[in-house]
Design an enzyme around this catalytic site. Structure first.
Site, PDB file in Angstrom:
ATOM      1  N   SER A  25       1.040  -1.199   0.120  1.00 15.67           N
ATOM      2  CA  SER A  25      -0.105  -0.028  -0.125  1.00 15.67           C
ATOM      3  C   SER A  25       0.950   1.167   0.082  1.00 15.67           C
ATOM      4  O   SER A  25       0.510   2.092  -0.594  1.00 15.67           O
ATOM      5  CB  SER A  25      -0.772   0.176   1.294  1.00 15.67           C
ATOM      6  OG  SER A  25      -1.595  -1.080   1.381  1.00 15.67           O
ATOM      7  N   GLU A  75      -3.473   0.040  -9.489  1.00 24.36           N
ATOM      8  CA  GLU A  75      -2.177   1.004  -9.608  1.00 24.36           C
ATOM      9  C   GLU A  75      -1.239   0.282 -10.171  1.00 24.36           C
ATOM     10  O   GLU A  75      -0.675  -0.814  -9.166  1.00 24.36           O
ATOM     11  CB  GLU A  75      -1.665   1.849  -8.602  1.00 24.36           C
ATOM     12  CG  GLU A  75      -2.912   2.715  -8.148  1.00 24.36           C
ATOM     13  CD  GLU A  75      -2.555   3.636  -6.546  1.00 24.36           C
ATOM     14  OE1 GLU A  75      -3.141   4.565  -6.320  1.00 24.36           O
ATOM     15  OE2 GLU A  75      -1.783   3.056  -5.947  1.00 24.36           O
TER      16      GLU A  75
HETATM   17  N1  CAA Z   1     -16.018 -10.396  -3.159  1.00 29.66           N
HETATM   18  C1  CAA Z   1     -16.900 -10.734  -3.669  1.00 29.66           C
HETATM   19  N2  CAA Z   1     -18.213 -10.001  -3.472  1.00 29.66           N
HETATM   20  C2  CAA Z   1     -18.262  -9.144  -2.483  1.00 29.66           C
HETATM   21  C3  CAA Z   1     -17.194  -9.001  -1.527  1.00 29.66           C
HETATM   22  C4  CAA Z   1     -15.865  -9.737  -2.078  1.00 29.66           C
HETATM   23  N3  CAA Z   1     -14.665  -9.889  -1.365  1.00 29.66           N
HETATM   24  N4  CAA Z   1     -17.406  -8.460  -0.364  1.00 29.66           N
HETATM   25  C5  CAA Z   1     -18.620  -8.100  -0.472  1.00 29.66           C
HETATM   26  N5  CAA Z   1     -19.269  -8.664  -1.675  1.00 29.66           N
HETATM   27  C6  CAA Z   1     -20.562  -8.591  -2.240  1.00 29.66           C
HETATM   28  C7  CAA Z   1     -21.622  -8.791  -1.193  1.00 29.66           C
HETATM   29  O1  CAA Z   1     -21.580  -9.982  -0.471  1.00 29.66           O
HETATM   30  C8  CAA Z   1     -22.630  -8.011  -1.807  1.00 29.66           C
HETATM   31  O2  CAA Z   1     -23.442  -8.685  -2.159  1.00 29.66           O
HETATM   32  P1  CAA Z   1     -24.767  -9.323  -1.279  1.00 29.66           P
HETATM   33  O3  CAA Z   1     -25.154  -8.347  -0.394  1.00 29.66           O
HETATM   34  O4  CAA Z   1     -25.655  -9.651  -2.363  1.00 29.66           O
HETATM   35  O5  CAA Z   1     -24.266 -10.363  -0.476  1.00 29.66           O
HETATM   36  C9  CAA Z   1     -22.244  -7.224  -2.682  1.00 29.66           C
HETATM   37  O6  CAA Z   1     -20.638  -7.424  -3.038  1.00 29.66           O
HETATM   38  C10 CAA Z   1     -22.154  -5.529  -2.461  1.00 29.66           C
HETATM   39  O7  CAA Z   1     -21.884  -5.327  -1.218  1.00 29.66           O
HETATM   40  P2  CAA Z   1     -22.354  -4.069  -0.416  1.00 29.66           P
HETATM   41  O8  CAA Z   1     -23.758  -4.034  -0.398  1.00 29.66           O
HETATM   42  O9  CAA Z   1     -21.695  -3.888   0.737  1.00 29.66           O
HETATM   43  O10 CAA Z   1     -22.056  -2.907  -1.761  1.00 29.66           O
HETATM   44  P3  CAA Z   1     -22.137  -1.643  -1.661  1.00 29.66           P
HETATM   45  O11 CAA Z   1     -22.750  -1.096  -2.830  1.00 29.66           O
HETATM   46  O12 CAA Z   1     -22.139  -1.058  -0.312  1.00 29.66           O
HETATM   47  O13 CAA Z   1     -20.508  -1.285  -2.050  1.00 29.66           O
HETATM   48  C11 CAA Z   1     -18.331  -1.116  -1.807  1.00 29.66           C
HETATM   49  C12 CAA Z   1     -19.361  -1.925  -1.182  1.00 29.66           C
HETATM   50  C13 CAA Z   1     -18.035  -1.306  -3.207  1.00 29.66           C
HETATM   51  C14 CAA Z   1     -17.161  -1.851  -0.873  1.00 29.66           C
HETATM   52  C15 CAA Z   1     -18.606   0.490  -1.488  1.00 29.66           C
HETATM   53  O14 CAA Z   1     -19.030   0.666  -0.040  1.00 29.66           O
HETATM   54  C16 CAA Z   1     -17.210   1.291  -1.758  1.00 29.66           C
HETATM   55  O15 CAA Z   1     -16.846   1.564  -2.639  1.00 29.66           O
HETATM   56  N6  CAA Z   1     -16.437   1.528  -0.450  1.00 29.66           N
HETATM   57  C17 CAA Z   1     -15.340   2.319  -0.374  1.00 29.66           C
HETATM   58  C18 CAA Z   1     -14.273   1.353  -0.484  1.00 29.66           C
HETATM   59  C19 CAA Z   1     -12.895   1.785  -0.605  1.00 29.66           C
HETATM   60  O16 CAA Z   1     -12.586   3.255  -0.444  1.00 29.66           O
HETATM   61  N7  CAA Z   1     -11.955   1.044  -0.512  1.00 29.66           N
HETATM   62  C20 CAA Z   1     -10.559   1.550  -0.726  1.00 29.66           C
HETATM   63  C21 CAA Z   1      -9.762   1.427   0.604  1.00 29.66           C
HETATM   64  S1  CAA Z   1      -8.094   1.913   0.615  1.00 29.66           S
HETATM   65  C22 CAA Z   1      -7.168   0.555   0.057  1.00 29.66           C
HETATM   66  O17 CAA Z   1      -7.885  -0.630   0.092  1.00 29.66           O
HETATM   67  C23 CAA Z   1      -5.877   0.943  -0.302  1.00 29.66           C
HETATM   68  C24 CAA Z   1      -4.777   0.255   0.671  1.00 29.66           C
HETATM   69  O18 CAA Z   1      -3.701   0.427   0.362  1.00 29.66           O
HETATM   70  C25 CAA Z   1      -5.116   0.191   2.195  1.00 29.66           C
END
Ligand code: CAA
Length: 272
Positions: free
Chosen positions: A106, A139
């Site tokens: 990260s 990235e």
């Molecule tokens: N694999 C597949 N499907 C998954 C999953 C996974 N790992 N995790 C969740 N899902 C599924 C869920 O099961 C859900 O389906 P069901 O409800 O039918 O079971 C579906 O995906 C959608 O889940 P949500 O209802 O929670 O979806 P959402 O519309 O709320 O979106 C999200 C979820 C895309 C995560 C959204 O909340 C989002 O964009 N959040 C921001 C995340 C973010 O900013 N991430 C970056 C973090 S920083 C980083 O990662 C960098 C680093 O280096 C640390």
């Protein structure tokens, strides 16, 4: 993160070796992947035969030697330079000359990780976002000695995995974390400054700034330990006060409140 990346690989039709430190951890990750693919079947996004075929493409192992035949290795181990450098040094004696070694770090320097490898020109960053199967960005990070071929191989793999890859250079935090980490740190400092409750801060940022999830939920998802490590790494390189991890997060990390993975962070989560 490793499980999410493996899920993308098997869904893209790639034969995949998932290496974990214990078989129990590997099986737990496989169970998570089977759960999400099962949900996709229930929702009519995948048929059962496709799910079974995808799961059949995942082979679990605890042995690094089982990565010998891989065209690309994507590392997603603990976010610390020492263990990553040890791993990249060891992989040199295992994989083929032309294998691309990618790190999902990260905020650590890809160049410093690559320097431990016997062929640093084959090392790049492939930085996925959490949760990898849902976040479209990857990235593709060019380190000082990365070859054009290694960068383009990683870029093409990102596309094959259905992601939207971008190319960037090996600067601290690359693109997204250079912006997101100090922003999340500001959010956590606001908790103490304005004495807003974590759930209200999340409501503020989702309802008032259009974030898809609130900052406390997001830090719990990423992992308090991962976020603290990334902040420390960026602070060490950039010396900007906003990069330093807020004391509240360091205290949570030290107390074992790591977010979703430990069952408790800003919020509580049921096991599994
Ligand atoms: N694999 C597949 N499907 C998954 C999953 C996974 N790992 N995790 C969740 N899902 C599924 C869920 O099961 C859900 O389906 P069901 O409800 O039918 O079971 C579906 O995906 C959608 O889940 P949500 O209802 O929670 O979806 P959402 O519309 O709320 O979106 C999200 C979820 C895309 C995560 C959204 O909340 C989002 O964009 N959040 C921001 C995340 C973010 O900013 N991430 C970056 C973090 S920083 C980083 O990662 C960098 C680093 O280096 C640390």
């Amino acid at each position: 993160m490793g499980a999410g990346i493996a899920q993308l690989c098997i869904q893209a039709g790639l034969e995949t070796v998932g290496r974990e430190v214990t078989l129990e951890l590997a099986e737990r990750a496989q169970g998570g992947i089977a759960h999400f693919l099962g949900r996709a079947v229930e929702k009519g996004k995948l048929d059962a035969a496709e799910r079974d075929a995808a799961l059949g493409r995942l082979r679990l192992t605890t042995e690094l030697a089982d990565l010998a035949g891989c065209d690309v290795v994507i590392e997603a181990i603990v976010e610390e330079l020492g263990p990553k450098r040890e791993l990249f040094a060891a992989l040199g004696g295992i994989v083929r000359q032309e294998t691309v070694l990618a790190t999902n770090t990260s905020a650590l320097s890809v160049t410093e990780i690559a320097a431990a490898a016997s062929r640093p020109e084959r090392v790049v960053g492939m930085h996925f976002f959490n949760p990898a199967p849902l976040m479209p960005l990857v990235e593709i990070v060019r380190a000082e000695l990365s070859s054009d071929d290694a960068v383009e191989t990683a870029y093409a793999l990102g596309q094959r995995l259905g992601r939207n890859p971008i190319r960037c250079h090996d600067t601290p935090g690359f693109v997204v974390n250079r912006v997101l980490i100090p922003l999340l740190n500001d959010c956590i400092r606001v908790l103490d400054e304005s004495r807003v409750a974590p759930e209200d801060l999340d409501t503020a940022m989702t309802n008032g700034a259009g974030w898809p999830m609130g900052p406390c939920t997001l830090v719990d998802l990423v992992g308090i330990d991962v976020h603290v490590h990334a902040s420390e790494a960026l602070y060490e390189k950039l010396r900007e006060p906003r990069m330093a991890p807020p004391p509240r997060l360091v205290a949570m990390k030290n107390a074992g409140l790591l977010g979703r993975k430990s069952g408790r962070g800003f919020f509580s989560y049921e096991k599994g």
